[in-house]
Scaffold this active site. Structure first.
Site, PDB file in Angstrom:
ATOM      1  N   SER A  49     -45.983 -14.484  50.502  1.00  0.00           N
ATOM      2  CA  SER A  49     -45.390 -14.853  51.786  1.00  0.00           C
ATOM      3  C   SER A  49     -43.865 -14.845  51.790  1.00  0.00           C
ATOM      4  CB  SER A  49     -45.889 -16.240  52.207  1.00  0.00           C
ATOM      5  OG  SER A  49     -47.271 -16.192  52.510  1.00  0.00           O
ATOM      6  N   GLU A  80       0.793  -1.225   0.000  1.00  0.00           N
ATOM      7  CA  GLU A  80       0.000   0.000   0.000  1.00  0.00           C
ATOM      8  C   GLU A  80       0.830   1.282   0.000  1.00  0.00           C
ATOM      9  OE1 GLU A  80      -3.130   0.179  -0.450  1.00  0.00           O
ATOM     10  OE2 GLU A  80      -3.768  -1.892  -0.110  1.00  0.00           O
TER      11      GLU A  80
END
Length: 688
Positions: A365, A94
């Protein structure tokens, strides 16, 4: 003739001088223009280079359980986490002059212009790595002059404000490699099923060729074309002396094992749990939505994968697939508050509403242990007796009445002990206790257990009619399980940002908020829920799952017309299960009311199957004696049932079961358990 020649010479010199002056001015203007651009670029400072990155979620053993990517798979890696061969291959193909130019390779640009003129079309590119990085960060891929000028300007800004290493790292983590993979880490995992640092030369040289044309050069789409580009890259690496000819030939002939799968997360585990983690990131760390989703975070959670799978299986095997009933489960480590498993519903895709952390339901409960802990602080003991019978209570200056009833309208019609009232879940005993304590006192106790939900100041509060979130109830039981130390639900152990920096780490802090002796006494009474010795006018509420249990448990069930609960614990683990309908339809079928206990028992037994059995360890200031469950007094050898019961030392009964006399044999029978175990203490006491 000479005169004319002289005039021409003078005129020529004038033109030359003008050209020189104009050229010098043009050069100065150009220099001034370039200097202005550089100064302006420097004044603007570094451009933001943050890009969307996948946030990864890990379980408690550091395995990936989920991620957020929104279509872009990207996992940031520093240069040290990338194969040197891939770095060199990228530079070779590149931008060979990357380390020597300042953003633009003028020689390469000139060569590209000449090549394009000769071919009368664009045949050669000249973009440097910095230019490509600028384009991928800030620009579209159109070919207009304005885009090119902007690209040049961003290139200048990048070069002025970032080092070459930072630019190269950003480029490698930003560039597109096809198939939804952004950056080298995601690409390396997708194409080769490994981390970027582990790539071979053959793999690195193949991968480096893809960004030029992700569709054209993908080895999964066109292997032959990708192979030719790999050969070009290897030749370029050899020319730059990154590798030798021998290495290039070996890499060229090496076979490549292509995967073609994103390996980080193939299936999302525990989606309700992950939603709770994201909520914790917002509330605890004050992170915004974008940072959480696309900030590249590494979130290390408390999830126990094995327990999560057991929890989900318990729901799927207990409840029919076609049932519309819903449920939730929360499991925590009582010592730390770490949430180890969480089910927020039966199908996340159908309904992402998290019933474990968002739904406010009546706990029934299961609220009673909090009530009875407050009672222990106010003079109650496990042997405290109250009458269980149909009762109408008057309150609000006798202006209002309240007539609770027991399950199936069953009553002892006689006095029963607190220990038995808990085991049988006697409602009359609970409401009488509430009136004895006072509503404000009970509400204060509820808040001491870490519950923040609003409580209605009404007598039915003793029976759990004020809504509470499941995670709050399980956390409250965690405080009982750990000996009275305050913990809060924890979902996150540690968070790292995209750079690998730790931005949050959980610190274990447990404050003693309850009396440890009374807490142990409460736990020991809750173990009676599964003990048939406490059967009375009805069976203990844990009777239906008692045969499944293979170790000591403490717990409490609870039910209303629309809600069914079971919460219980061992020293290692506490969990709670809620069952009900979203629209609060009534639980009409008996089987539906039993789901919570069955799921809880299956979950606890399977989750703890790989852990040693642990007893609840008595504290220093408690005394264990054998009690006749019916009378609440010391048992004798003639009592048909005797149950070991713990009391805060000094509050244990001193009287024997009323139908028997006290003799030497009975005295020995009532000796506290710790004295029986520690016989040598009794011998030593003789010499004191």
């Amino acid at each position: 003739m000479e005169l004319i020649t002289g005039q021409r010479f003078k005129q020529t010199r004038k033109y030359i001088r003008a050209v020189i002056i104009i050229s010098a001015m043009a050069f100065l203007l150009l220099l001034l223009f370039l200097s202005s651009i550089l100064i302006y670029a420097k004044i603007l400072g570094p451009p933001p280079i943050a890009v969307p990155q996948s946030t990864i979620y890990y379980s408690d053993n550091n395995r990936v359980i989920g991620e957020s990517s929104h279509g872009q798979k990207r996992y940031w890696e520093g240069l040290l986490g990338i194969s040197p061969d891939l770095i060199n291959a990228t530079i070779a193909v590149e931008d060979r002059q990357f380390y020597s130019h300042h953003g633009f390779d003028l020689k390469r640009i000139a060569g590209a212009v000449v090549a394009d003129i000769r071919a009368m079309s664009k045949v050669q590119g000249a973009s440097t790595i910095t230019q490509q990085y600028a384009r991928s960060l800030f620009l579209e891929n159109d070919k207009t002059w304005s885009r090119k000028l902007n690209e040049a300007f961003y290139t200048i800004r990048l070069e002025l404000n970032y080092s070459k290493e930072e630019i190269l790292e950003g480029y490698l983590n930003t560039i597109y490699y096809g198939h939804g993979a952004y950056g080298v880490e995601a690409a390396s995992q997708y194409y080769f099923g490994k981390n970027a640092k582990d790539l071979s030369l053959a793999e690195a040289s193949m991968l480096a060729g893809i960004p030029k044309g992700p569709t054209l050069y993908s080895p999964l789409e066109n292997f032959d074309r990708a192979k030719k580009r790999q050969q070009i890259i290897l030749a370029s690496m050899t020319k730059m002396e990154f590798i030798t000819n021998k290495q290039a030939n070996k890499a060229n002939s090496s076979p490549l094992l292509l995967k073609g799968k994103h390996l980080i997360v193939q299936t999302q585990m525990a989606p309700y749990f992950q939603d709770a983690v994201k909520q914790a990131l917002k509330s605890q760390l004050q992170l915004d939505e974008r940072t959480i989703e696309l900030g590249g975070l590494r979130v290390y959670t408390t999830l126990n994968e094995r327990q999560q799978q057991i929890a989900e299986k318990a729901f799927s095997t207990t409840i029919r697939a076609d049932s519309t009933i819903q449920g939730a489960l929360v499991a925590m480590n009582p010592e730390t508050g770490a949430v180890q498993a969480l089910v927020g519903g039966r199908d996340y895709q159908t309904s992402p509403f998290n019933r474990a952390t968002q739904a406010v339901r009546q706990p029934g409960s299961t609220i009673k242990p909090l009530l009875y802990y407050a009672a222990l602080e106010n003079g109650y003991t496990p042997s405290t007796m109250l009458k269980s019978e149909k009762t109408t209570f008057k309150y609000n200056h006798d202006q209002t009445t309240y007539s609770p009833s027991n399950y199936n309208h069953q009553y002892a019609n006689d006095e029963i002990t607190l220990a038995q009232a808990i085991a049988l879940s006697d409602n009359i005993f609970a409401v009488k206790t509430l009136f004895y304590l006072g509503l404000d006192s009970f509400i204060h106790t509820i808040h001491r257990f870490g519950i923040t939900s609003d409580m209605k100041s009404v007598p039915s509060l003793a029976l759990g009619t004020s809504g509470i979130k499941a995670i709050e109830m399980v956390n409250a039981y965690s405080i009982l399980a750990n000996g009275g130390k305050m913990v809060t639900p924890i979902f996150i152990k540690k968070v790292e940002n995209a750079k690998g920096e730790v931005i949050f780490e959980q610190q274990d802090v447990a404050e003693q908020v309850l009396d440890p002796d009374r807490t142990f006494v409460m736990t020991q009474m809750l173990s009676g829920v599964f003990d048939e010795k406490l059967n009375g006018y009805t069976k203990v509420t844990g009777n239906s799952v008692r045969s499944k249990l293979t170790r000591p448990y403490a717990g409490k069930s609870g039910s209303t017309s629309t809600d069914s609960w079971m919460i219980g614990y061992t020293p290692q683990l506490v969990s709670g299960v809620w069952i009900g309908y979203d629209k609060e339809n009534k639980l009409e079928k008996p089987a539906e009311k039993g789901y919570s206990k069955q799921i809880w028992a299956d979950f606890m037994e399977n989750s703890l199957s790989n852990q040693p059995v642990q007893e609840f360890k008595e504290t220093n200031q408690v005394t264990g004696v054998y009690i006749d469950p019916k009378s609440g007094k010391l048992s004798t050898s003639d009592c048909p049932v005797a149950r070991l019961t713990y009391f805060v030392s000094g509050t244990e009964p001193t009287e024997f079961c009323p139908s028997h006399s006290k003799d030497e044999e009975q005295l020995e029978e009532s000796v506290p358990l710790e004295e029986k175990k520690s016989w040598y203490k009794r011998v030593l006491r003789f010499w004191e």
